[in-house]
Design a protein around this motif. Structure first.
Motif, PDB file in Angstrom:
ATOM      1  N   TYR A   1      38.902  41.622  46.792  1.00 54.99           N
ATOM      2  CA  TYR A   1      38.768  40.183  46.948  1.00 54.99           C
ATOM      3  C   TYR A   1      40.138  39.536  47.106  1.00 54.99           C
TER       4      TYR A   1
ATOM      5  N   TYR B   1      41.934  35.691  46.736  1.00 59.32           N
ATOM      6  CA  TYR B   1      41.794  34.328  46.255  1.00 59.32           C
ATOM      7  C   TYR B   1      43.120  33.604  46.479  1.00 59.32           C
TER       8      TYR B   1
ATOM      9  N   TYR C   1      36.155  38.628  50.904  1.00 62.27           N
ATOM     10  CA  TYR C   1      36.011  39.865  50.148  1.00 62.27           C
ATOM     11  C   TYR C   1      35.428  40.974  50.999  1.00 62.27           C
TER      12      TYR C   1
ATOM     13  N   PHE D   1      38.148  31.207  46.419  1.00 57.81           N
ATOM     14  CA  PHE D   1      37.836  32.441  47.122  1.00 57.81           C
ATOM     15  C   PHE D   1      38.214  32.338  48.595  1.00 57.81           C
TER      16      PHE D   1
ATOM     17  N   TYR E   1      28.316  45.811  40.961  1.00 58.24           N
ATOM     18  CA  TYR E   1      29.761  45.694  40.817  1.00 58.24           C
ATOM     19  C   TYR E   1      30.075  45.060  39.479  1.00 58.24           C
ATOM     20  N   ASN E   2      31.085  45.598  38.835  1.00 59.75           N
ATOM     21  CA  ASN E   2      31.429  45.146  37.497  1.00 59.75           C
ATOM     22  C   ASN E   2      32.618  44.199  37.537  1.00 59.75           C
ATOM     23  N   GLU E   3      33.364  44.125  36.444  1.00 58.90           N
ATOM     24  CA  GLU E   3      34.379  43.106  36.328  1.00 58.90           C
ATOM     25  C   GLU E   3      35.485  43.290  37.341  1.00 58.90           C
ATOM     26  N   GLN E   4      36.074  42.163  37.703  1.00 60.41           N
ATOM     27  CA  GLN E   4      37.173  42.169  38.653  1.00 60.41           C
ATOM     28  C   GLN E   4      38.491  42.187  37.892  1.00 60.41           C
ATOM     29  N   PHE E   5      39.431  42.938  38.455  1.00 62.40           N
ATOM     30  CA  PHE E   5      40.779  43.018  37.896  1.00 62.40           C
ATOM     31  C   PHE E   5      41.757  42.478  38.937  1.00 62.40           C
ATOM     32  N   PHE E   6      42.688  41.653  38.473  1.00 65.36           N
ATOM     33  CA  PHE E   6      43.567  40.943  39.377  1.00 65.36           C
ATOM     34  C   PHE E   6      44.968  41.537  39.413  1.00 65.36           C
ATOM     35  N   GLY E   7      45.574  41.422  40.577  1.00 66.91           N
ATOM     36  CA  GLY E   7      46.982  41.760  40.729  1.00 66.91           C
ATOM     37  C   GLY E   7      47.854  40.606  40.294  1.00 66.91           C
ATOM     38  N   PRO E   8      49.175  40.794  40.353  1.00 66.38           N
ATOM     39  CA  PRO E   8      50.110  39.761  39.886  1.00 66.38           C
ATOM     40  C   PRO E   8      50.290  38.605  40.865  1.00 66.38           C
TER      41      PRO E   8
ATOM     42  N   LEU F   1      41.313  28.966  40.964  1.00 61.80           N
ATOM     43  CA  LEU F   1      41.326  29.907  42.072  1.00 61.80           C
ATOM     44  C   LEU F   1      40.204  29.595  43.052  1.00 61.80           C
TER      45      LEU F   1
ATOM     46  N   LEU G   1      46.178  35.782  45.314  1.00 60.10           N
ATOM     47  CA  LEU G   1      45.803  36.808  44.340  1.00 60.10           C
ATOM     48  C   LEU G   1      44.758  37.739  44.927  1.00 60.10           C
TER      49      LEU G   1
END
Lengths: 116, 109
Positions: A33, A35, A48, A45, A102-109, A43, A91
């Protein structure tokens, strides 16, 4: 294991130039994804990618924005002819499919883009 | 898409105090997450909680899916808890998250 990585961390560009932002998702995560976060805001969207399905581009603000993903790995967000209102933090997030969902999303820096 | 509303928008606490942040959502959810955005902008995953209750140290969260709200509890707050807390949800598996506007928390010594 490694988290989501993004590059560059900061990008300053002149109005009218094109920029490319890169995202490397967590290995094995089939959903990716993009954002955007403008200063002091939440954030929003952009786009994706979900496995091999066609990407959902419904959040892209204009046709100057595009994104590609190579298989189930790296993605590139391209902004053509940048405008000052494109200045924001971009992001990337990824999530994996388990048990059919699909489970939880993890974000980059994030990549902080400044358009002068 | 699903609408997410957070309250309060701003909160100031003295170190050691407890607080409750609320997230209301407009539709049934497949995914609901709480994040803490630190001063450097990094989004830290706190809870993945489409329903039920979870606890992690001084933080806990409860989602009542049938009534379309989620609560984040912070106990014995510390200055390092300062930042913006976001609630985000999606109504279909794998879809993008819709974010609330966040609660900006400041914990003072």
């Amino acid at each position: 294991g490694a988290g989501v990585s993004q590059s560059p961390s900061n990008k300053v560009t002149e109005k009218g130039k094109d920029v490319e932002l890169r995202c490397d998702p967590i290995s094995g995560h089939t959903a990716l994804y993009w954002y955007r976060q403008r200063l002091g805001q939440g954030l929003e969207f952009l786009i994706y990618f979900q496995g091999n399905s066609a990407p959902d581009k419904s959040g892209l603000p204009s046709d100057r924005f595009s994104a590609e993903r190579t298989g189930e790995s790296v993605s590139t967000l391209t902004i053509q002819r940048t405008q000052q209102e494109d200045s924001a933090v971009y992001l990337c997030a990824s999530s994996r499919r388990s048990g059919g969902v699909y489970n939880e999303q993890f974000f980059g820096p994030g990549t902080r883009l400044t358009v002068l | 898409g699903i609408q997410v509303e957070q309250s309060p928008p701003d909160l100031i606490l003295q170190e050691g105090a407890n607080s409750t942040l609320r997230c209301n959502f407009s539709d049934s959810v497949n995914n609901l997450q709480w994040f803490h955005q630190n001063p450097w902008g990094q989004l830290i995953n706190l809870f993945y909680i489409p329903s039920g209750t979870k606890q992690n140290g001084r933080l806990s969260a409860t989602t009542v899916a049938t009534e379309r709200y989620s609560l984040l509890y912070i106990s014995s707050s510390q200055t390092t808890d300062s930042g913006v807390y976001f609630c985000a949800a999606d109504s279909n598996s794998g879809y993008a998250l819709n974010f609330g506007k966040g609660t900006s928390l400041l914990v003072t010594p």
